[in-house]
Design a protein around this motif. Structure first.
Motif, mmCIF file in Angstrom:
data_model
loop_
_atom_site.group_PDB
_atom_site.id
_atom_site.type_symbol
_atom_site.label_atom_id
_atom_site.label_comp_id
_atom_site.label_asym_id
_atom_site.label_seq_id
_atom_site.Cartn_x
_atom_site.Cartn_y
_atom_site.Cartn_z
ATOM 1 N N THR A 1 13.146 -14.599 47.656
ATOM 2 C CA THR A 1 13.769 -14.895 48.839
ATOM 3 C C THR A 1 13.834 -13.480 49.888
ATOM 4 O OG1 THR A 1 15.491 -16.271 48.160
ATOM 5 C CG2 THR A 1 16.080 -15.357 50.126
ATOM 6 N N ILE A 2 13.040 -13.607 50.907
ATOM 7 C CA ILE A 2 13.059 -12.490 51.920
ATOM 8 C C ILE A 2 14.326 -12.223 52.794
ATOM 9 C CG2 ILE A 2 11.455 -11.230 53.655
ATOM 10 C CD1 ILE A 2 8.974 -13.094 52.587
ATOM 11 N N GLY A 3 14.565 -11.129 52.790
ATOM 12 C CA GLY A 3 15.870 -10.836 53.506
ATOM 13 C C GLY A 3 15.704 -10.669 54.911
ATOM 14 N N THR B 1 12.434 -17.700 52.808
ATOM 15 C CA THR B 1 13.270 -16.808 53.866
ATOM 16 C C THR B 1 14.789 -16.977 53.525
ATOM 17 O OG1 THR B 1 13.528 -18.480 55.612
ATOM 18 C CG2 THR B 1 11.637 -17.230 55.971
ATOM 19 N N ASP B 2 15.202 -15.775 53.905
ATOM 20 C CA ASP B 2 17.033 -16.125 53.872
ATOM 21 C C ASP B 2 17.235 -16.855 55.081
ATOM 22 O OD1 ASP B 2 19.654 -15.532 53.078
ATOM 23 O OD2 ASP B 2 19.696 -13.623 53.539
ATOM 24 N N ASP B 3 18.487 -17.341 55.435
ATOM 25 C CA ASP B 3 18.839 -18.242 56.586
ATOM 26 C C ASP B 3 18.428 -17.579 57.823
ATOM 27 O OD1 ASP B 3 20.117 -20.202 58.242
ATOM 28 O OD2 ASP B 3 22.136 -19.576 57.652
ATOM 29 N N LEU B 4 17.492 -18.385 58.361
ATOM 30 C CA LEU B 4 16.915 -18.015 59.777
ATOM 31 C C LEU B 4 18.172 -18.273 60.803
ATOM 32 C CD1 LEU B 4 13.393 -19.322 59.576
ATOM 33 C CD2 LEU B 4 14.174 -16.782 59.253
ATOM 34 N N ALA B 5 19.242 -19.059 60.739
ATOM 35 C CA ALA B 5 20.134 -18.969 61.551
ATOM 36 C C ALA B 5 21.360 -17.681 61.593
ATOM 37 C CB ALA B 5 21.082 -20.285 61.167
ATOM 38 N N ALA B 6 20.901 -17.047 60.695
ATOM 39 C CA ALA B 6 21.755 -15.653 60.360
ATOM 40 C C ALA B 6 21.946 -14.808 61.572
ATOM 41 C CB ALA B 6 21.441 -14.753 59.139
ATOM 42 N N ALA C 1 5.661 -16.266 55.109
ATOM 43 C CA ALA C 1 6.783 -17.100 54.568
ATOM 44 C C ALA C 1 5.978 -18.405 54.057
ATOM 45 C CB ALA C 1 8.106 -17.074 55.082
ATOM 46 N N ASP C 2 6.548 -19.113 52.986
ATOM 47 C CA ASP C 2 6.343 -20.421 52.642
ATOM 48 C C ASP C 2 7.536 -21.380 53.003
ATOM 49 O OD1 ASP C 2 3.641 -19.670 51.607
ATOM 50 O OD2 ASP C 2 4.995 -18.645 49.905
ATOM 51 N N GLN C 3 8.640 -21.145 52.773
ATOM 52 C CA GLN C 3 9.876 -22.014 52.877
ATOM 53 C C GLN C 3 10.883 -21.665 53.795
ATOM 54 O OE1 GLN C 3 10.294 -24.542 49.685
ATOM 55 N NE2 GLN C 3 10.571 -25.837 51.537
ATOM 56 N N VAL D 1 12.474 -2.724 63.859
ATOM 57 C CA VAL D 1 12.777 -3.652 64.896
ATOM 58 C C VAL D 1 12.787 -5.146 64.148
ATOM 59 C CG1 VAL D 1 11.765 -4.369 67.117
ATOM 60 C CG2 VAL D 1 11.989 -2.034 66.539
ATOM 61 N N THR D 2 11.964 -5.488 63.304
ATOM 62 C CA THR D 2 11.365 -6.636 63.207
ATOM 63 C C THR D 2 12.142 -6.884 61.807
ATOM 64 O OG1 THR D 2 9.590 -6.551 64.399
ATOM 65 C CG2 THR D 2 9.772 -8.271 62.412
ATOM 66 N N PRO D 3 13.013 -8.079 61.671
ATOM 67 C CA PRO D 3 13.630 -8.370 60.446
ATOM 68 C C PRO D 3 12.460 -8.888 59.319
ATOM 69 C CG PRO D 3 14.813 -9.698 62.292
ATOM 70 C CD PRO D 3 13.414 -8.851 62.783
ATOM 71 N N ALA D 4 12.612 -8.295 58.110
ATOM 72 C CA ALA D 4 11.808 -8.556 57.012
ATOM 73 C C ALA D 4 11.177 -9.976 57.134
ATOM 74 C CB ALA D 4 12.394 -8.004 55.638
ATOM 75 N N SER D 5 11.890 -10.722 57.300
ATOM 76 C CA SER D 5 11.597 -12.277 57.208
ATOM 77 C C SER D 5 10.533 -12.766 58.022
ATOM 78 C CB SER D 5 12.838 -13.188 57.211
ATOM 79 O OG SER D 5 13.709 -13.032 58.161
ATOM 80 N N LEU D 6 10.486 -11.855 59.075
ATOM 81 C CA LEU D 6 9.593 -12.148 60.412
ATOM 82 C C LEU D 6 8.337 -11.263 60.224
ATOM 83 C CD1 LEU D 6 12.175 -12.953 63.032
ATOM 84 C CD2 LEU D 6 11.541 -14.452 61.195
ATOM 85 N N SER D 7 8.280 -10.415 59.296
ATOM 86 C CA SER D 7 7.270 -9.260 59.524
ATOM 87 C C SER D 7 6.189 -9.558 58.416
ATOM 88 C CB SER D 7 8.153 -7.870 58.919
ATOM 89 O OG SER D 7 7.181 -6.906 58.742
#
Length: 409
Positions: free
Chosen positions: A279-281, A317-322, A343-345, A291-297
């Protein structure tokens, strides 16, 4: 792992779709023709002897390529929901979309029987609609960090003195949850804590990287033995963050070298131990100028996770609604950015409107060519392979040889 490997080829598991009725296999008077599970999930292509079309997909890789685009994109998503019974709109969406999975949280939970009904309904719908069986995700870290407070483990990871003790408690949780239909866990937490607890607190097993690595290896083994997907979090490490990403943007003030010597150690060990997912945080790191969250990097998800650590499993990804994400980007834009980054999921807790907008945004991005179909195929193949390896997808070993082909990997 032997029992899990056998289940890949065994249609008798509870999660496997029901056999075709006699009328769908040429009548009930004669012997039924064996039809593979993969063949039942998508209609056959028009027969073409030169191209080989018209036969059933041999394996999950071929299935991923042949699924309609709308279903491929749906497989990328894990959606949370609000309700506590089977009337929640999530079940309508499961019928309409071939969702990769659902996330059951504390707000959805009333007790073990109700949890079993929720997870079971998701699988029944997939059988009825000819969909890929969905993951049923949950988070069960222990103590106040568990979605299901009356189920193990009783303590948080930091409450245990040894990696073996903490891992055994996590194994008890997996053993309790798998019969209730939970097939994937967002965990264990592999963040390396700090002496003062830091942003992660008692969710971190220890403040020593090697101790956390040992804990992670043991938990991954426990989850595998229980038949539950492990998705250790929060890559590449949130132990040194200035706050929880559930509260907002969180900076991890470590140099790249410090990150490698400390926070990456448990994740590297998890990859070597064969974890099927990570899970990417949403932490902010020096690699992206905070600047860029890890899940989007792409630097984190592609160069670091895929390149440096050589991870080949499912990147979740961790919850993208966070708040750590929504403070800088809308949920639909974040879904596209996360997929494009590697990311895959894509996990989205809700609400339903944002989830549907995210699905549409990703689908449109692929149709426009902003995200390649090949990239989606690779992600879906990883997801389907993980489902196969834990027995959610059963490839019929009798079907492929009948077509003159070998079973898939």
């Amino acid at each position: 792992m032997a029992a899990i490997a056998y289940a890949v080829w065994d249609n008798a598991r509870d999660e496997a779709p029901a056999p075709l009725p006699p009328e769908a296999s040429g009548g009930g008077s004669g012997p039924r023709e064996r039809t593979s599970f993969l063949a039942r999930m998508i209609p056959p292509e028009a027969a073409d002897r030169r191209s080989g079309a018209g036969r059933a997909p041999r394996n999950v890789g071929e299935l991923a390529r042949r699924l309609p685009l709308e279903r491929k994109v749906a497989q990328l998503f894990v959606w949370g929901f609000e309700g506590q019974d089977l009337t929640d709109p999530i079940y309508e969406r499961l019928r309409a979309l071939d969702l990769g999975g659902i996330l059951i949280r504390s707000r959805n939970y009333l007790g073990p029987a109700q949890l079993a009904a929720q997870s079971g309904e998701a699988v029944v719908i997939s059988q009825q609609e000819g969909h890929v069986p969905p993951w049923v995700f949950a988070s069960q870290e222990g103590a106040e960090f568990s979605s299901f407070p009356d189920l193990p483990p009783s303590g948080a990871p930091a409450d245990y003195e040894t990696p073996e003790g903490a891992a055994a408690a996590a194994g008890e949780a997996a053993d309790a949850l798998r019969p209730l239909g939970v097939t994937a866990l967002l965990g264990p937490v592999l963040d390396v804590g700090t002496e003062d607890g830091g942003a992660v607190g008692a969710r971190a097993f220890a403040d020593e990287a090697e101790a956390v690595a040992a804990y992670g290896r043991d938990v991954i083994e426990e989850y595998a033995e229980a038949g539950v997907l492990a998705a250790p979090k929060h890559f590449p490490g949130l132990g040194a963050a200035n706050q929880d990403t559930a509260a907002g943007p969180a900076s991890v003030g470590l140099t790249v070298d410090e990150l490698g010597r400390r926070d990456l150690v448990p994740f590297r060990a998890a990859v070597r131990a064969g974890t099927p997912a990570l899970t990417i945080g949403h932490g902010l790191y020096a690699t992206d100028d905070f600047v860029t969250p890890a899940s989007l990097s792409p630097t984190i998800a592609d160069e670091l996770l895929r390149g440096r650590l050589r991870f080949r499993g499912v990147a979740v990804t961790d919850d993208l609604a966070a708040p750590a994400v929504t403070a800088v980007m809308s949920v639909p834009d974040a879904a596209v950015a996360a997929l494009d980054a590697g990311a895959d999921q894509l996990v989205i807790s809700g609400p339903l409107g944002e989830q549907e907008a995210a699905y549409t945004a990703v689908l449109n991005a692929v149709r426009r060519g902003d995200v390649s179909v090949r990239q989606v195929d690779v992600a879906v193949t990883r997801i389907l392979s993980a489902k196969r390896d834990l027995g959610l997808i059963a490839e019929d070993r009798a079907a492929a040889p009948a077509q003159g082909a070998q079973p898939g990997p």
